[in-house]
Scaffold this motif. Structure first.
Motif, PDB file in Angstrom:
ATOM      1  N   THR A  45       3.525  -6.624   1.501  1.00 36.52           N
ATOM      2  CA  THR A  45       4.434  -6.804   2.743  1.00 36.52           C
ATOM      3  C   THR A  45       4.867  -5.498   3.176  1.00 36.52           C
ATOM      4  N   PHE A  46       5.383  -4.639   2.421  1.00 38.58           N
ATOM      5  CA  PHE A  46       5.566  -3.255   2.693  1.00 38.58           C
ATOM      6  C   PHE A  46       4.491  -2.357   3.324  1.00 38.58           C
ATOM      7  N   ALA A  47       3.266  -2.448   2.629  1.00 37.32           N
ATOM      8  CA  ALA A  47       2.065  -1.951   3.206  1.00 37.32           C
ATOM      9  C   ALA A  47       1.503  -2.426   4.633  1.00 37.32           C
ATOM     10  N   GLY A  48       2.015  -3.509   4.711  1.00 44.18           N
ATOM     11  CA  GLY A  48       1.575  -4.224   6.387  1.00 44.18           C
ATOM     12  C   GLY A  48       0.174  -4.086   6.414  1.00 44.18           C
ATOM     13  N   LYS A  49      -0.667  -3.469   7.355  1.00 44.93           N
ATOM     14  CA  LYS A  49      -1.977  -3.428   7.756  1.00 44.93           C
ATOM     15  C   LYS A  49      -2.438  -2.142   7.255  1.00 44.93           C
ATOM     16  N   ASP A  50      -1.775  -1.303   6.374  1.00 47.61           N
ATOM     17  CA  ASP A  50      -2.472  -0.110   5.645  1.00 47.61           C
ATOM     18  C   ASP A  50      -3.029  -0.428   4.581  1.00 47.61           C
ATOM     19  N   GLN A  51      -4.216   0.503   4.143  1.00 48.98           N
ATOM     20  CA  GLN A  51      -4.904   0.129   3.018  1.00 48.98           C
ATOM     21  C   GLN A  51      -3.959   0.166   1.759  1.00 48.98           C
ATOM     22  N   LEU A  52      -4.285  -0.707   0.895  1.00 50.00           N
ATOM     23  CA  LEU A  52      -3.493  -0.806  -0.266  1.00 50.00           C
ATOM     24  C   LEU A  52      -4.206  -0.979  -1.544  1.00 50.00           C
ATOM     25  N   VAL A  66      -0.517   1.818  -4.413  1.00 50.50           N
ATOM     26  CA  VAL A  66      -0.845   3.296  -3.629  1.00 50.50           C
ATOM     27  C   VAL A  66      -1.086   2.916  -2.236  1.00 50.50           C
ATOM     28  N   ILE A  67      -0.542   3.509  -1.236  1.00 46.11           N
ATOM     29  CA  ILE A  67      -0.721   3.480   0.306  1.00 46.11           C
ATOM     30  C   ILE A  67      -1.336   4.798   0.251  1.00 46.11           C
ATOM     31  N   ASN A 110       0.280   8.274   1.495  1.00 45.32           N
ATOM     32  CA  ASN A 110       0.480   9.288   0.355  1.00 45.32           C
ATOM     33  C   ASN A 110       1.935   8.498  -0.322  1.00 45.32           C
ATOM     34  N   ILE A 111       2.169   7.209  -0.336  1.00 44.39           N
ATOM     35  CA  ILE A 111       2.963   6.524  -1.101  1.00 44.39           C
ATOM     36  C   ILE A 111       2.649   5.913  -2.160  1.00 44.39           C
ATOM     37  N   LEU A 112       3.517   6.027  -3.250  1.00 46.18           N
ATOM     38  CA  LEU A 112       3.282   5.328  -4.408  1.00 46.18           C
ATOM     39  C   LEU A 112       4.551   4.201  -4.740  1.00 46.18           C
ATOM     40  N   ILE A 113       4.200   3.257  -4.881  1.00 47.43           N
ATOM     41  CA  ILE A 113       5.166   1.919  -5.008  1.00 47.43           C
ATOM     42  C   ILE A 113       4.981   1.943  -6.537  1.00 47.43           C
TER      43      ILE A 113
END
Length: 195
Positions: free
Chosen positions: A119-126, A163-164, A168-171
């Motif tokens: 949900t947080f990433a939305g349409k971004d690659q995850l 990772v998105i 450059n986001i690490l959850i």
């Protein structure tokens, strides 16, 4: 008046004057001795008071020094005991986490965290990673969430990491990170300061 009477009178007068002069000299000497005695007593009293004061100050310093040394020993022992208790507590927490990871609630937790990351990433690659210890759950969780999961090369105790790459986001929902943070920041409340 005869010569003998004159001589006797002269003798008596001379003796009387000598006696008076001697009496005055003795009196002056006695007064001087009394003053010297008074000064000596005063001096000795001041000296004794200064000596008592110095000894009392020295004793106070020695007591403070011993007290400081004892307080330091107590503080060291207290800190050592706190560290022992902290280690025992976090060993128990780790054991509880390991037991939790064997339950169905853990699988539900992983599904929840995977869905939150999506949900947080939305349409971004995850990319979502499971801990190597959870490799056996890979296919089950992938089918439950409908998302292709990967097993991390780095162990992280449990939970997930996502990772998105574009942002450059690490959850980091790993148990290891939370465990280490809690252990590092853990403090005992209470003790002498709070009583």
């Amino acid at each position: 008046m005869t010569i003998e009477e004159k001589l006797q009178h002269f003798y008596d007068t001379s003796v009387e004057e000598a006696y008076q002069e001697a009496s005055q000299a003795i009196e002056a000497h006695q007064k001087s001795l009394d003053e010297m005695l008074s000064e000596h007593k005063k001096s000795r009293k001041q000296s004794a008071e200064a000596e008592v004061k110095a000894e009392a100050e020295n004793a106070r310093r020695e007591v403070n020094k011993a007290l400081s040394a004892e307080q330091l020993t107590i503080k060291r022992n207290w800190t050592k005991k706190q560290n022992e208790l902290k280690e025992a507590l976090f060993l128990e927490v780790k054991e509880l986490l390991e037991n939790f990871m064997k339950t169905a609630e853990y699988d539900d937790y992983l599904c929840k965290k995977i869905n939150e990351a999506r949900t947080f990433a939305g349409k971004d690659q995850l990319h979502i990673y499971l801990a190597p210890s959870d490799a056996a759950k890979l296919e089950t969780l992938s089918s439950q969430t409908g998302f292709s999961l990967e097993v991390s090369e780095d162990p992280f105790m449990g939970g997930i990491r996502a990772v998105i790459p574009e942002k450059n986001i690490l959850i980091d929902n790993s148990f290891l990170e939370t465990f280490q943070t809690m252990k590092k920041e853990f403090k005992f409340d209470g003790g002498p300061r709070y009583e």
